[in-house]
Design a protein around this motif. Sequence first.
Motif, PDB file in Angstrom:
ATOM      1  N   VAL A  18       0.840  -1.199   0.000  1.00 49.72           N
ATOM      2  CA  VAL A  18       0.000   0.000   0.000  1.00 49.72           C
ATOM      3  C   VAL A  18       0.874   1.248   0.000  1.00 49.72           C
ATOM      4  O   VAL A  18       2.028   1.214   0.414  1.00 49.72           O
ATOM      5  CB  VAL A  18      -0.952   0.046   1.217  1.00 49.72           C
ATOM      6  CG1 VAL A  18      -1.967  -1.059   1.155  1.00 49.72           C
ATOM      7  CG2 VAL A  18      -0.191  -0.012   2.517  1.00 49.72           C
ATOM      8  N   SER A  19       0.301   2.339  -0.468  1.00 50.83           N
ATOM      9  CA  SER A  19       1.030   3.608  -0.492  1.00 50.83           C
ATOM     10  C   SER A  19       0.816   4.362   0.813  1.00 50.83           C
ATOM     11  O   SER A  19      -0.140   4.109   1.547  1.00 50.83           O
ATOM     12  CB  SER A  19       0.566   4.478  -1.663  1.00 50.83           C
ATOM     13  OG  SER A  19      -0.749   4.946  -1.426  1.00 50.83           O
ATOM     14  N   THR A  20       1.708   5.299   1.065  1.00 48.64           N
ATOM     15  CA  THR A  20       1.571   6.156   2.239  1.00 48.64           C
ATOM     16  C   THR A  20       0.233   6.889   2.206  1.00 48.64           C
ATOM     17  O   THR A  20      -0.457   6.996   3.210  1.00 48.64           O
ATOM     18  CB  THR A  20       2.735   7.171   2.291  1.00 48.64           C
ATOM     19  OG1 THR A  20       3.975   6.455   2.258  1.00 48.64           O
ATOM     20  CG2 THR A  20       2.673   8.032   3.537  1.00 48.64           C
ATOM     21  N   ARG A  21      -0.168   7.363   1.037  1.00 46.80           N
ATOM     22  CA  ARG A  21      -1.437   8.086   0.881  1.00 46.80           C
ATOM     23  C   ARG A  21      -2.624   7.190   1.221  1.00 46.80           C
ATOM     24  O   ARG A  21      -3.562   7.603   1.889  1.00 46.80           O
ATOM     25  CB  ARG A  21      -1.552   8.620  -0.551  1.00 46.80           C
ATOM     26  CG  ARG A  21      -2.912   9.119  -0.927  1.00 46.80           C
ATOM     27  CD  ARG A  21      -3.386  10.491  -0.507  1.00 46.80           C
ATOM     28  NE  ARG A  21      -2.649  11.311   0.386  1.00 46.80           N
ATOM     29  CZ  ARG A  21      -3.185  11.890   1.489  1.00 46.80           C
ATOM     30  NH1 ARG A  21      -4.432  11.700   1.822  1.00 46.80           N
ATOM     31  NH2 ARG A  21      -2.476  12.661   2.245  1.00 46.80           N
ATOM     32  N   GLU A  22      -2.608   5.933   0.757  1.00 39.99           N
ATOM     33  CA  GLU A  22      -3.692   4.998   1.057  1.00 39.99           C
ATOM     34  C   GLU A  22      -3.832   4.801   2.572  1.00 39.99           C
ATOM     35  O   GLU A  22      -4.952   4.770   3.098  1.00 39.99           O
ATOM     36  CB  GLU A  22      -3.441   3.638   0.415  1.00 39.99           C
ATOM     37  CG  GLU A  22      -3.607   3.601  -1.084  1.00 39.99           C
ATOM     38  CD  GLU A  22      -3.197   2.261  -1.649  1.00 39.99           C
ATOM     39  OE1 GLU A  22      -4.076   1.371  -1.739  1.00 39.99           O
ATOM     40  OE2 GLU A  22      -2.004   2.092  -1.976  1.00 39.99           O
ATOM     41  N   ILE A  23      -2.705   4.672   3.247  1.00 38.69           N
ATOM     42  CA  ILE A  23      -2.728   4.484   4.701  1.00 38.69           C
ATOM     43  C   ILE A  23      -3.279   5.733   5.374  1.00 38.69           C
ATOM     44  O   ILE A  23      -4.137   5.648   6.254  1.00 38.69           O
ATOM     45  CB  ILE A  23      -1.322   4.153   5.241  1.00 38.69           C
ATOM     46  CG1 ILE A  23      -0.782   2.875   4.584  1.00 38.69           C
ATOM     47  CG2 ILE A  23      -1.356   3.999   6.760  1.00 38.69           C
ATOM     48  CD1 ILE A  23       0.701   2.644   4.810  1.00 38.69           C
ATOM     49  N   ALA A  24      -2.799   6.900   4.952  1.00 40.97           N
ATOM     50  CA  ALA A  24      -3.273   8.164   5.534  1.00 40.97           C
ATOM     51  C   ALA A  24      -4.777   8.321   5.334  1.00 40.97           C
ATOM     52  O   ALA A  24      -5.490   8.736   6.259  1.00 40.97           O
ATOM     53  CB  ALA A  24      -2.521   9.340   4.926  1.00 40.97           C
ATOM     54  N   ASP A  25      -5.264   8.000   4.152  1.00 39.98           N
ATOM     55  CA  ASP A  25      -6.704   8.091   3.878  1.00 39.98           C
ATOM     56  C   ASP A  25      -7.489   7.126   4.764  1.00 39.98           C
ATOM     57  O   ASP A  25      -8.527   7.478   5.302  1.00 39.98           O
ATOM     58  CB  ASP A  25      -6.998   7.798   2.406  1.00 39.98           C
ATOM     59  CG  ASP A  25      -6.544   8.912   1.477  1.00 39.98           C
ATOM     60  OD1 ASP A  25      -6.235  10.022   1.969  1.00 39.98           O
ATOM     61  OD2 ASP A  25      -6.476   8.661   0.260  1.00 39.98           O
ATOM     62  N   GLU A  26      -6.978   5.921   4.911  1.00 41.89           N
ATOM     63  CA  GLU A  26      -7.654   4.912   5.732  1.00 41.89           C
ATOM     64  C   GLU A  26      -7.782   5.358   7.190  1.00 41.89           C
ATOM     65  O   GLU A  26      -8.810   5.134   7.828  1.00 41.89           O
ATOM     66  CB  GLU A  26      -6.889   3.583   5.660  1.00 41.89           C
ATOM     67  CG  GLU A  26      -7.437   2.491   6.548  1.00 41.89           C
ATOM     68  CD  GLU A  26      -8.793   1.961   6.128  1.00 41.89           C
ATOM     69  OE1 GLU A  26      -9.482   1.377   6.996  1.00 41.89           O
ATOM     70  OE2 GLU A  26      -9.194   2.121   4.951  1.00 41.89           O
ATOM     71  N   PHE A  27      -6.744   6.020   7.703  1.00 39.94           N
ATOM     72  CA  PHE A  27      -6.739   6.409   9.111  1.00 39.94           C
ATOM     73  C   PHE A  27      -7.144   7.868   9.337  1.00 39.94           C
ATOM     74  O   PHE A  27      -7.148   8.347  10.471  1.00 39.94           O
ATOM     75  CB  PHE A  27      -5.371   6.121   9.735  1.00 39.94           C
ATOM     76  CG  PHE A  27      -5.126   4.636   9.877  1.00 39.94           C
ATOM     77  CD1 PHE A  27      -5.576   3.959  10.995  1.00 39.94           C
ATOM     78  CD2 PHE A  27      -4.501   3.922   8.879  1.00 39.94           C
ATOM     79  CE1 PHE A  27      -5.392   2.591  11.125  1.00 39.94           C
ATOM     80  CE2 PHE A  27      -4.310   2.556   8.985  1.00 39.94           C
ATOM     81  CZ  PHE A  27      -4.761   1.884  10.109  1.00 39.94           C
ATOM     82  N   GLY A  28      -7.473   8.564   8.256  1.00 40.36           N
ATOM     83  CA  GLY A  28      -7.960   9.935   8.376  1.00 40.36           C
ATOM     84  C   GLY A  28      -6.935  10.881   8.968  1.00 40.36           C
ATOM     85  O   GLY A  28      -7.267  11.736   9.786  1.00 40.36           O
TER      86      GLY A  28
END
Length: 66
Positions: A18-28
């Motif tokens: 996963v990308s850093t952005r995907e993780i950030a989006d997932e965790f808000g």
Amino acid sequence: MITRVKAVYLYIREKGTVSTREIADEFGTTDRTIQRDLTILTHNGLVKSPIRGKWKTTAKPVKISS
């Protein structure tokens, strides 16, 4: 904070790469906040970034407790 780091690890393990952005989006949260969490996980040998900005777990055995 420790709870989020654990959750980030589990999310990466579940999703694969996963990308850093995907993780950030997932965790808000922001990319920078997630980057700090990933630094902790990398320092402990739990995740790696074979492609810049993409993360996956390592083969290091992990005991997950509640």
